[in-house]
Write a protein that holds these residues in place. Sequence first.
Motif, PDB file in Angstrom:
ATOM      1  N   ILE A 655       0.965  -1.169  -0.025  1.00 20.09           N
ATOM      2  CA  ILE A 655       0.006   0.041   0.140  1.00 20.09           C
ATOM      3  C   ILE A 655       0.942   1.245   0.040  1.00 20.09           C
ATOM      4  O   ILE A 655       1.592   1.310   0.936  1.00 20.09           O
ATOM      5  CB  ILE A 655      -1.065  -0.106   1.331  1.00 20.09           C
ATOM      6  CG1 ILE A 655      -1.741  -1.306   1.277  1.00 20.09           C
ATOM      7  CG2 ILE A 655      -1.945   1.250   1.384  1.00 20.09           C
ATOM      8  CD1 ILE A 655      -2.443  -1.473   2.577  1.00 20.09           C
ATOM      9  N   ARG A 656       0.797   2.116  -1.026  1.00 18.27           N
ATOM     10  CA  ARG A 656       1.665   3.137  -1.101  1.00 18.27           C
ATOM     11  C   ARG A 656       1.074   4.322  -1.695  1.00 18.27           C
ATOM     12  O   ARG A 656      -0.300   4.378  -2.005  1.00 18.27           O
ATOM     13  CB  ARG A 656       2.790   2.867  -2.246  1.00 18.27           C
ATOM     14  CG  ARG A 656       3.519   1.728  -1.927  1.00 18.27           C
ATOM     15  CD  ARG A 656       4.655   1.338  -2.886  1.00 18.27           C
ATOM     16  NE  ARG A 656       5.624   2.327  -3.102  1.00 18.27           N
ATOM     17  CZ  ARG A 656       6.743   2.378  -3.854  1.00 18.27           C
ATOM     18  NH1 ARG A 656       6.896   1.431  -4.603  1.00 18.27           N
ATOM     19  NH2 ARG A 656       7.558   3.504  -4.027  1.00 18.27           N
ATOM     20  N   HIS A 677       2.959  -4.571   3.221  1.00 19.19           N
ATOM     21  CA  HIS A 677       4.212  -3.444   3.264  1.00 19.19           C
ATOM     22  C   HIS A 677       3.192  -1.886   2.967  1.00 19.19           C
ATOM     23  O   HIS A 677       2.716  -1.803   1.904  1.00 19.19           O
ATOM     24  CB  HIS A 677       5.133  -3.693   2.230  1.00 19.19           C
ATOM     25  CG  HIS A 677       6.034  -2.694   2.033  1.00 19.19           C
ATOM     26  ND1 HIS A 677       7.086  -2.553   0.907  1.00 19.19           N
ATOM     27  CD2 HIS A 677       6.636  -1.825   3.103  1.00 19.19           C
ATOM     28  CE1 HIS A 677       7.866  -1.629   1.374  1.00 19.19           C
ATOM     29  NE2 HIS A 677       7.621  -1.279   2.386  1.00 19.19           N
ATOM     30  N   VAL A 678       3.253  -1.150   3.990  1.00 16.47           N
ATOM     31  CA  VAL A 678       2.537   0.162   3.709  1.00 16.47           C
ATOM     32  C   VAL A 678       3.687   1.128   3.868  1.00 16.47           C
ATOM     33  O   VAL A 678       4.529   1.238   4.861  1.00 16.47           O
ATOM     34  CB  VAL A 678       1.624   0.348   5.154  1.00 16.47           C
ATOM     35  CG1 VAL A 678       0.833   1.656   4.859  1.00 16.47           C
ATOM     36  CG2 VAL A 678       0.569  -0.811   4.958  1.00 16.47           C
ATOM     37  N   CYS A 679       3.884   2.052   2.584  1.00 16.85           N
ATOM     38  CA  CYS A 679       5.001   2.960   2.748  1.00 16.85           C
ATOM     39  C   CYS A 679       4.276   4.153   1.583  1.00 16.85           C
ATOM     40  O   CYS A 679       3.140   4.318   1.242  1.00 16.85           O
ATOM     41  CB  CYS A 679       6.017   2.490   2.093  1.00 16.85           C
ATOM     42  SG  CYS A 679       5.925   1.755   0.463  1.00 16.85           S
ATOM     43  N   ASP A 680       5.137   5.294   1.906  1.00 19.92           N
ATOM     44  CA  ASP A 680       5.432   6.337   0.862  1.00 19.92           C
ATOM     45  C   ASP A 680       3.644   6.867   1.181  1.00 19.92           C
ATOM     46  O   ASP A 680       3.062   7.362   0.061  1.00 19.92           O
ATOM     47  CB  ASP A 680       5.318   5.906  -0.566  1.00 19.92           C
ATOM     48  CG  ASP A 680       6.894   5.327  -0.898  1.00 19.92           C
ATOM     49  OD1 ASP A 680       7.720   5.668  -0.161  1.00 19.92           O
ATOM     50  OD2 ASP A 680       6.992   4.858  -1.755  1.00 19.92           O
ATOM     51  N   GLY A 681       3.357   7.206   2.367  1.00 21.74           N
ATOM     52  CA  GLY A 681       1.991   7.746   2.607  1.00 21.74           C
ATOM     53  C   GLY A 681       0.980   6.970   2.515  1.00 21.74           C
ATOM     54  O   GLY A 681      -0.278   7.379   2.570  1.00 21.74           O
ATOM     55  N   VAL A 701       5.712  -1.295   7.970  1.00 22.15           N
ATOM     56  CA  VAL A 701       5.362   0.275   7.637  1.00 22.15           C
ATOM     57  C   VAL A 701       6.417   1.211   7.865  1.00 22.15           C
ATOM     58  O   VAL A 701       7.187   1.072   8.600  1.00 22.15           O
ATOM     59  CB  VAL A 701       4.281   0.617   8.924  1.00 22.15           C
ATOM     60  CG1 VAL A 701       3.533   2.005   8.597  1.00 22.15           C
ATOM     61  CG2 VAL A 701       3.188  -0.184   9.116  1.00 22.15           C
ATOM     62  N   GLU A 702       6.794   2.038   6.716  1.00 22.01           N
ATOM     63  CA  GLU A 702       7.879   2.776   6.400  1.00 22.01           C
ATOM     64  C   GLU A 702       7.309   4.116   5.723  1.00 22.01           C
ATOM     65  O   GLU A 702       6.220   4.010   5.313  1.00 22.01           O
ATOM     66  CB  GLU A 702       8.898   2.065   5.873  1.00 22.01           C
ATOM     67  CG  GLU A 702       8.837   1.402   4.751  1.00 22.01           C
ATOM     68  CD  GLU A 702       9.956   0.742   4.156  1.00 22.01           C
ATOM     69  OE1 GLU A 702      10.973   1.011   4.613  1.00 22.01           O
ATOM     70  OE2 GLU A 702       9.790   0.199   3.058  1.00 22.01           O
ATOM     71  N   VAL A 723       7.771  -0.957  12.302  1.00 17.09           N
ATOM     72  CA  VAL A 723       7.339   0.261  12.078  1.00 17.09           C
ATOM     73  C   VAL A 723       8.640   1.058  11.951  1.00 17.09           C
ATOM     74  O   VAL A 723       9.307   1.399  12.820  1.00 17.09           O
ATOM     75  CB  VAL A 723       6.257   0.954  12.973  1.00 17.09           C
ATOM     76  CG1 VAL A 723       6.127   2.383  12.589  1.00 17.09           C
ATOM     77  CG2 VAL A 723       5.115   0.008  13.094  1.00 17.09           C
ATOM     78  N   HIS A 724       8.936   1.588  10.655  1.00 16.40           N
ATOM     79  CA  HIS A 724       9.811   2.485  10.391  1.00 16.40           C
ATOM     80  C   HIS A 724      10.032   3.835  10.724  1.00 16.40           C
ATOM     81  O   HIS A 724       9.015   4.339  11.088  1.00 16.40           O
ATOM     82  CB  HIS A 724      10.707   2.138   8.916  1.00 16.40           C
ATOM     83  CG  HIS A 724      11.119   0.948   8.775  1.00 16.40           C
ATOM     84  ND1 HIS A 724      12.435   0.436   8.991  1.00 16.40           N
ATOM     85  CD2 HIS A 724      10.488  -0.435   8.193  1.00 16.40           C
ATOM     86  CE1 HIS A 724      12.516  -1.029   8.610  1.00 16.40           C
ATOM     87  NE2 HIS A 724      11.522  -1.544   8.341  1.00 16.40           N
ATOM     88  N   THR A 725      11.071   4.437  10.506  1.00 18.21           N
ATOM     89  CA  THR A 725      11.238   5.844  10.867  1.00 18.21           C
ATOM     90  C   THR A 725      10.086   6.834  10.017  1.00 18.21           C
ATOM     91  O   THR A 725      10.031   6.224   8.805  1.00 18.21           O
ATOM     92  CB  THR A 725      12.491   6.490  10.487  1.00 18.21           C
ATOM     93  OG1 THR A 725      13.572   5.599  11.185  1.00 18.21           O
ATOM     94  CG2 THR A 725      12.822   8.084  10.830  1.00 18.21           C
TER      95      THR A 725
END
Length: 815
Positions: A655-656, A677-681, A701-702, A723-725
């Motif tokens: 999910i991006r 994988h959830v990233c880029d908003g 999550v990142e 959960v990343h930075t």
Amino acid sequence: MANCEFSDPRELIAAVRMDPDRRTPPKVLLALEELAEAQDADLLNAFDEYRATGRPGLFFDSIQPKVDAVLSAPDPMPEPIELNAAGTGDVLAAAVEGAVPHQRILLQPGVYTTSLVVKHPVSIVGQGEPGEVVLRARYKDVFVWEANGGSLENLVIECLGESETYGVWVKKGGVTVEGCVVSSEGLACIQISSHKSYATVRNCTVKNATRAGIMICLDAEAVIDGCEIVHNAATGIAIHTGGRPTIVNCDIHSGRGNGIYASDHARGSVQRCKIHHNHRAQVSLCGSANLLVEDNTIWAGDDAGVIVYDSGLGQIIRNDIFDNELAGIQIKTCGNPHVTENKIHQGRQYGILVAEDGMGTICNNVVAENAHAGVAVKGSSDPTFQDNTICGGLDAGVVVYDSGRGTFARNDIHDNATAGVVVMSGADPTFCENKVRENTTAGVVVVAGGHGTFQNNQIVKNFGVGVEIKGAGSAPVFQANQVLDGKQEGILISDGAGGELYDNVVSRNVRAGLLVSQGAGPQVRANKFEEGLNTGVLVTNGGLGTYEGNTMAGNQRSNLTIEGAESHPVLTQNSIFGSPDFGVLVQDQAKATVIRNEIYGNSKSNLKVSTGASPDVRENRIFNGKSSGVFFCDESRGFLRLNEIFGNAGAGVQIRTGADPEVRHNWIHSGHQTGVHVCDGGRGVIESNDVYGHQWAGITVETNGAPTVLANRIRNEQFGIIVHTTASGQIEGNELFGDSQAAISLMEGAEACVRNNLIHPDSGVPLYIAGENRGQYSDQGIAGALLGSEQSPVQNYQASWTSPRAITCAGAPAI
């Protein structure tokens, strides 16, 4: 006495006369009828033998010697009579009156004014060069023939004056007209007018009739051989009321009406003739006329080449028909001919036109290079076309319209300037086992309310669309066809059209295998969309429809693309695999219902949802992709429910970029990277899923990802949730166990809200918090030690924990 069908010899003779396969010549039948009328003793004796035995052949064998005696010329022959035109009065009539049977009357060159009734067989022969002996009558018949035999030879016969008269009227009996020129300003040049009359017309010129050149009617018979029939007003040859001529080797041309007109149960044959430059149809068959029209050349008419109408029949075989103003062959108003092995080409309009309830069996013809459609069928007509070649036309190969029907089987339809087949305006034909190939704009087009059934056809190598279905009410059925190697779309359905596609193979087309748009809603079941050079199936710009049990495989771009705000197809039980691109691509605000499909083995994401799209994806198996299993991006939404997502090389679900789907009650397992994988908003609700067995993390999550992760079961991962930075989100009510590195890992700078999760003791680290972290952590049910920085705000864990909603291992998650 034997059981006999006939009680009178005249009945037996009449029955033989009506037999279309009889071999007994009319001259013999007429002699038998005359003997029967005279109550000849020999004939009556022969008939008594028939009645005693019931054997008709015995009757004819017994009476044949008597017939031969009646018809034979005397031996020696009488001396000929020689005449010239210098005498007074009707010298020829006087000579005929005084002649004995079989005597020859020789006419010297000149003009003879005469009107004759010939009652016994004589031969009237013109001497000198052709055209030097002229027999002329005004307002009268030149000849009325009532003799059973005789001839007219080398004469010019002129019937002058507009009246009900003939040049030669064979009223009873028979005559041979040979080498004559016959013209008439009356009804016909030559009339053969009853079942008791016959004629042979050989090597004559028959011209300038006010009506018919030659007329054969009322069961009369004739042989017309080697004649030129020219410049007649109504028709060159008219055949009606059972007339039965044999017309061979004639040149029938330049008439102001038909070349040949046959009606009212006419029979006979037209063979090896040249029929051309007539103003109306060159050959016209109507009223149950049933002629054999064979091996003729029919060209350059101002109307149709051949027309069959008003229940006309006929066998039209091996003719060369070309360059006619209207159709090469036209069939209408219940006409029902058999048309075979003809070449119908270079017409100025249609090759074959079937209209107004026309029928017919049309097989093994070549229909080529016509200016309009090679074949046109309209007006409730229902012909059968089999094994024809329909090619090279300047328009469509076949057009069926205005409620036309028809059966088209095993035809080769190719190289036409527009479509191979067009069906429109309520037409409903059947096409089976045809080849529709290499046509310019399309293989098959169904538009404007057309229907039709298309089965087992090869629709290949067309330069435009293979199949186009367009317009509200257009609803054909395509079943078990091959739509291959087209230069544009394989099948294009648009503008509110429907239709049913079953068991077709659509492959190797340059554009989409199937494109559905603009409110079209077909039923698409059990087809194969394979190895296309573009998208396998494209639903765009408001496309609808149901797609069930299809195989979409190996297409160079996505196997299935759905795009556009109004697009909303239903896809179920399809197998979608093996594309070097995406398996399914849903984009541009499209909707779709994607249920119980198998989507696997695609090089990019098995399912990609982007640019505001919002599909409902449930109960699918999405596996073994070479990238992500499901990929949401670019503000997309949608529902991902009750799917099994496994074995993918990338994330099971990614999910991006602002995507916000609902991911609920799925089995997400055994992937080569992370489960979700959830990233880029990216955002989304990830709830009540069973996530396990990935090579990295269950949920990652990142980079500004902010999902809501609720009540999932996450097990047997390296990291359960990481959960990343800069990432955030809500992580609540999940059950985690068997995660080898950490159950929940919060990297420095993460801002997640983590609460009410149950972490089993078999995880490596229950909750790992790295560095400075601005998240919220409370009420975890944790067994084991807490690792993190000394400044970690994690504290005061509750001993009791309320389990999230149950997820069964054996069946679907409870909803």
